[in-house]
Structure formats: structure tokens, C-alpha cells
Design an enzyme around this catalytic site. Structure first.
Site, PDB file in Angstrom:
ATOM      1  N   LYS A 113       0.856  -1.197   0.000  1.00 22.65           N
ATOM      2  CA  LYS A 113       0.000   0.000   0.000  1.00 22.65           C
ATOM      3  C   LYS A 113       0.886   1.239   0.000  1.00 22.65           C
ATOM      4  O   LYS A 113       1.900   1.289   0.690  1.00 22.65           O
ATOM      5  CB  LYS A 113      -0.918   0.010   1.229  1.00 22.65           C
ATOM      6  CG  LYS A 113      -1.787   1.262   1.308  1.00 22.65           C
ATOM      7  CD  LYS A 113      -2.842   1.155   2.369  1.00 22.65           C
ATOM      8  CE  LYS A 113      -2.387   1.476   3.780  1.00 22.65           C
ATOM      9  NZ  LYS A 113      -1.832   2.841   3.953  1.00 22.65           N
ATOM     10  N   GLU A 115       0.604   5.677  -0.008  1.00 28.16           N
ATOM     11  CA  GLU A 115      -0.262   6.852   0.174  1.00 28.16           C
ATOM     12  C   GLU A 115      -0.041   7.841  -0.973  1.00 28.16           C
ATOM     13  O   GLU A 115       1.102   8.039  -1.406  1.00 28.16           O
ATOM     14  CB  GLU A 115       0.078   7.555   1.492  1.00 28.16           C
ATOM     15  CG  GLU A 115      -0.283   6.746   2.718  1.00 28.16           C
ATOM     16  CD  GLU A 115      -0.020   7.496   4.026  1.00 28.16           C
ATOM     17  OE1 GLU A 115       0.351   8.692   3.984  1.00 28.16           O
ATOM     18  OE2 GLU A 115      -0.179   6.874   5.088  1.00 28.16           O
ATOM     19  N   GLU A 182      -9.512   7.319   3.564  1.00 31.43           N
ATOM     20  CA  GLU A 182      -9.430   7.605   5.005  1.00 31.43           C
ATOM     21  C   GLU A 182      -9.987   8.993   5.305  1.00 31.43           C
ATOM     22  O   GLU A 182      -9.597   9.992   4.676  1.00 31.43           O
ATOM     23  CB  GLU A 182      -7.971   7.507   5.485  1.00 31.43           C
ATOM     24  CG  GLU A 182      -7.853   7.795   6.990  1.00 31.43           C
ATOM     25  CD  GLU A 182      -6.548   7.343   7.623  1.00 31.43           C
ATOM     26  OE1 GLU A 182      -5.713   6.734   6.943  1.00 31.43           O
ATOM     27  OE2 GLU A 182      -6.400   7.613   8.840  1.00 31.43           O
TER      28      GLU A 182
HETATM   29  O1  KIV Z   1      -1.364   2.215   8.902  1.00 30.25           O
HETATM   30  C1  KIV Z   1      -2.582   2.013   8.963  1.00 30.25           C
HETATM   31  O2  KIV Z   1      -3.115   1.474   9.937  1.00 30.25           O
HETATM   32  C2  KIV Z   1      -3.387   2.443   7.832  1.00 30.25           C
HETATM   33  C3  KIV Z   1      -4.869   2.328   7.960  1.00 30.25           C
HETATM   34  C4  KIV Z   1      -5.367   3.438   8.786  1.00 30.25           C
HETATM   35  C5  KIV Z   1      -5.538   2.260   6.650  1.00 30.25           C
HETATM   36  O3  KIV Z   1      -2.853   2.912   6.866  1.00 30.25           O
END
Ligand code: KIV
Length: 270
Positions: A113, A115, A182
Site C-alpha cells: 500500500k 499513500e 481515510e
Molecule cells: O497504517 C494504517 O493502519 C493504515 C490504515 C489506517 C488504513 O494505513
């Protein structure tokens, strides 16, 4: 067998909610795997809830890999997403590729993932073309907390909302297989969700997302410093831990533990 990214998109097609939770260690991952969650995120929130930092920013690649590997060992049946730390993917695309590759090769995650919106689309495209599935993350992006000036709802104005929608479409076009939304208003997450073919996974983004994710320590009441509005605390594990630990402490002090049933004699095998 872990859910593939294709299974997650089939779930969107069938209207079946995708349920994700964060985990950072082997023991919790085993429980989550046994219950049968759709995917686990080894979130960079581990920086706060496990390592005691104020933000996600200090987390290093080595720390993220270390925790992701332990979750993968505990969750052989669950799709595990590794969360790329601050600056591990935005300085240049080749560095992003090397670091994303570490999550798959060294830690055994199935996807990563990242951002950000438009500015990371080229990186997403490169990772995906090398066989690394990418989950996007827009709205409140905690790694940009110093720029955003606090953990605030994003996309409230018309302009901000349409920017979020454009970013979501751009990430889908770049090849992301899902996007975390988010802290954004429910109307905006509804529009994004109906516009995209890939699943949206909400946290503080309302009921209209294709799935939900929560930080495990928040929903279990383990992180006592702060409870965000978007969280529901299902149990109070911190209270339970205090009770158990206090009882152990006092039983050792008053010499009621250990007793004979916890002890061995030289005649016993074990
Ligand atoms: O790091 C995390 O817990 C996240 C979630 C809030 C999606 O990125």
C-alpha cells in the site's frame, strides 16, 4: 489459500463487504487468520501502536519488513498487505520498486500500500508492471501529517471532493487493485465507490465503501492514548490485561502462585 486481488474485486462485483484489519505480530495474525478476515494490513500505524512513536513518519523499511514477516508467518490463509513507510517510495521510482520488492520477497506479503494521488501514479504503474499489486490510499494520508496540519476530514469542499475523485480514478487507471479512503465525507466516498471498478476500503469514510479497515488496537481497546471517532471499540482488552497482570502481581506477592499444580517434582516427567 489466500484471497487474491481478483477475489477482492469479485467481492465488490457481488456487493459482498470486504473486511480488513491491521496486525503487526505473529500471535494476533494467527487469530485473525483463524477467524477468516478478507485481508490484513501491516499498517505503518505500527509506528504508533507498537513502537510508541507520535506519528507514522519515523517507521523504517527494516521495521516494517520485520513486522510484516511475522504477520505472514501467522496468517498463511490471508492476503497480507505491506504498508510502505514514509519516503520509501516517493524519492524515485526505482527505489520504490526495490522497497516494494522487499515486502514480497523478504516478508512474503502479497501486495503493498502507498499513500498519495496523482504524484504516485507513475510509481504505481511501474510496480504493477513488475508484478507487484498496489493498494492506493487517499483522503487523510498520515505520512503527510505535517503538510495537512492535523488528522482532519479531507474533501469537505466541492473542489477538494472533486480532486479526491480525480485522484481515485487516476490510481485505478495506473493499475491499483483497491484504494483505502481515510477520513472523507460519506457523500464523497459514495461517489468514488460508484465511479470505480476496483474496491474502496474505508476508514472513517462511511458505509458506502466496498469494504472497511480498522486498526486492531482501536477496535479491541488496546491503545489507550486516543480513540478516533471513526472507531468502534468492541472489547476493552486494556482493562482485561490490567486485571490479569494485577492478579498475577498480587498472587506472586502473596505467595499463592505458583502452587503445586504449576510445579514439578523430580519424580514427574513433565
Ligand atoms: O497504517 C494504517 O493502519 C493504515 C490504515 C489506517 C488504513 O494505513
Amino acid at each position: 489459500m489466500q484471497n487474491s486481488i481478483h477475489k477482492l474485486s469479485e467481492m465488490k462485483a457481488h456487493g459482498e463487504p470486504i473486511v480488513m484489519v491491521t496486525a503487526y505480530d505473529y500471535t494476533s495474525a494467527r487469530i485473525i487468520d483463524d477467524i477468516g478476515f478478507d485481508a490484513i494490513l501491516v499498517g505503518d500505524s505500527l509506528s504508533q501502536v507498537m513502537l510508541g512513536n507520535d506519528t507514522t513518519i519515523p517507521l523504517t523499511m527494516n521495521e516494517a519488513i520485520h513486522h510484516t514477516r511475522s504477520v505472514v508467518r501467522g496468517a498463511p490463509n490471508t492476503h497480507v498487505v505491506g504498508d510502505m513507510p514514509f519516503l520509501s517510495y516517493n524519492s524515485n521510482i526505482e527505489t520504490a520498486l526495490v522497497n516494494a520488492g522487499r515486502f514480497l520477497q523478504e516478508a512474503g506479503a502479497q501486495s503493498v500500500k502507498l499513500e498519495g494521488g496523482h504524484h504516485i501514479c507513475e510509481t504505481v504503474d511501474r510496480l504493477v508492471s513488475c508484478g507487484i499489486p498496489v493498494m492506493g490510499h487517499i483522503g487523510l494520508t498520515p505520512q503527510s501529517i505535517n503538510q495537512l496540519g492535523g488528522y482532519k476530514v479531507q474533501g469537505k469542499s466541492k473542489e477538494q471532493a472533486s480532486r479526491l475523485i480525480d485522484e481515485a480514478v487516476a490510481l485505478e487507471n495506473a493499475g491499483a487493485y483497491a484504494i483505502v479512503l481515510e477520513l472523507i465525507p460519506v457523500e464523497v466516498s459514495k461517489q468514488i465507490t460508484s465511479r470505480l471498478k476496483i474496491p474502496t476500503i474505508g476508514i472513517g469514510a462511511g458505509i458506502n465503501c466496498d469494504g472497511q479497515i480498522q486498526v486492531m488496537h482501536d477496535i479491541l481497546g488496546l491503545f489507550e492514548l486516543f480513540t478516533p471517532k471513526h472507531t468502534k471499540q468492541y472489547v476493552d482488552l486494556a482493562k482485561q490485561m490490567r486485571l490479569g497482570l494485577k492478579e498475577y502481581l498480587s498472587e506472586v506477592k502473596d505467595k499463592s502462585f505458583p502452587n503445586n499444580s504449576h510445579s514439578f517434582t523430580s519424580q514427574q516427567n513433565s
